[in-house]
Design a protein around this motif. Sequence first.
Motif, PDB file in Angstrom:
ATOM      1  N   LYS A  54       0.843  -1.200   0.000  1.00 60.58           N
ATOM      2  CA  LYS A  54       0.000   0.000   0.000  1.00 60.58           C
ATOM      3  C   LYS A  54       0.875   1.246   0.000  1.00 60.58           C
ATOM      4  CE  LYS A  54      -3.731   2.584   0.773  1.00 60.58           C
ATOM      5  NZ  LYS A  54      -3.740   3.639  -0.194  1.00 60.58           N
ATOM      6  N   ASP A  90       2.210   1.706  -3.462  1.00 59.90           N
ATOM      7  CA  ASP A  90       1.163   2.274  -4.314  1.00 59.90           C
ATOM      8  C   ASP A  90       1.012   3.773  -4.051  1.00 59.90           C
ATOM      9  OD1 ASP A  90       0.663  -0.247  -5.378  1.00 59.90           O
ATOM     10  OD2 ASP A  90      -1.121  -0.604  -4.124  1.00 59.90           O
ATOM     11  N   ASP A 136       1.642   6.865  -6.597  1.00 55.36           N
ATOM     12  CA  ASP A 136       0.606   7.875  -6.839  1.00 55.36           C
ATOM     13  C   ASP A 136       1.145   9.273  -6.556  1.00 55.36           C
ATOM     14  OD1 ASP A 136      -1.212   5.902  -7.544  1.00 55.36           O
ATOM     15  OD2 ASP A 136      -2.257   5.928  -5.602  1.00 55.36           O
TER      16      ASP A 136
END
Length: 152
Positions: free
Chosen positions: A107, A110, A114
């Motif tokens: 996570k 990610d 982003d």
Amino acid sequence: MSNPTPPTDPAAPVSKLAELSEKARDAQRTVEAGLSQDRQKLSAAVADAKDKAEQGAQRLKASGEQTKGHVTGAWNQVQTSWQEHVTAVRDKIEERKEERDVKRLRKAADDAEDYASDAISFAIAAVEEAEYATLDAVLARAEADDATEAAK
């Protein structure tokens, strides 16, 4: 009677755009090289990039302090908002480094991707704004020079 402000170099904004272009090429080369580096070298590259970003933020803040009377408050607000955002994201990155849970690490990866994408999008928008501002500055200087010539 006050002395008029001495004319600035009309090519100065153009040279700043060239500097921006070179910085973008350097960043791309560094990131591309990072894709094939071992973790130790990559960690060192990350630390170096962080230091450069912090120095750039300090230069931007100092520049903003010098030009406060010449530019709108909106630009100062953008600078402050950006710095607050960067600080919050960096705090989150530091927290991530302490995590060892695979799910959380995925996570975090990610989120980091982003953030990188968002930062690049912001930079692209900033380049577009810089292009507009630079062309506007060149036009303003040309108009000022024409008015000066006409007044002679």
